[in-house]
Write a protein that holds these residues in place. Structure first.
Motif, short mmCIF file in Angstrom:
data_model
loop_
_atom_site.label_atom_id
_atom_site.label_comp_id
_atom_site.label_asym_id
_atom_site.label_seq_id
_atom_site.Cartn_x
_atom_site.Cartn_y
_atom_site.Cartn_z
N ASP A 1 -28.77 58.40 -27.22
CA ASP A 1 -27.93 59.48 -26.68
C ASP A 1 -26.62 59.59 -27.46
N TYR A 2 -26.02 58.46 -27.78
CA TYR A 2 -24.77 58.46 -28.52
C TYR A 2 -24.96 59.08 -29.90
N ASN B 1 -25.45 62.86 -29.58
CA ASN B 1 -24.17 63.52 -29.30
C ASN B 1 -23.31 63.59 -30.56
N ASP C 1 -24.65 66.31 -32.76
CA ASP C 1 -24.29 67.62 -32.23
C ASP C 1 -22.85 67.97 -32.59
#
Length: 129
Positions: free
Chosen positions: A48-49, A52, A55
């Motif tokens: 997830d990190y 992110n 992104d």
């Protein structure tokens, strides 16, 4: 120090193996399940990190392109190429060879004058012969 470290690793490994062997089978199974669950949670968190972060980077790159950064980089590249071509043209030009020969001649004359009080060599591009 490396011998102490190696001995510590060996003793620590032996103590871990002995304590693992002394734990009941049911407790070992619970420890394995907990460790696998924690590793899964850590893998999810890291994924997830990373997503992110990607992104954010994509968003910043899009903002930069909207501001004309790509055009600025292309313009700077063209300017560098143009300057490089000018320098190469100047260095390969016959006039450059003539200027170099004139400087060499002046330097040779300066060495011929032994009684000259001014031993400094002055190269002045503002004055032509």
């Amino acid at each position: 120090m490396s011998k102490k470290l190696f001995a510590g690793i060996i003793l620590g490994g032996a103590a871990t193996a002995a304590s693992w062997a002394l734990i009941p089978e049911r407790k070992r199974q619970l420890l394995k399940e907990r460790a696998n669950a924690k590793m899964g949670d850590i893998a999810d968190y890291v994924t997830d990190y990373a997503l992110n972060a990607l992104d954010i980077v994509d968003e910043k790159l899009a903002e930069m392109d909207d501001n004309g950064v790509t055009d600025n980089v292309k313009a700077a590249t063209e300017k560098v190429k143009k300057t490089k071509d000018q320098v190469l043209d100047h260095l390969t030009n016959d006039e450059f060879d003539k200027q170099t020969a004139a400087i060499r001649k002046k330097l040779a004359k300066a060495h011929e004058k032994e009684n000259d009080a001014d031993d400094d060599i002055v190269i002045d591009a503002t004055h032509e012969e």
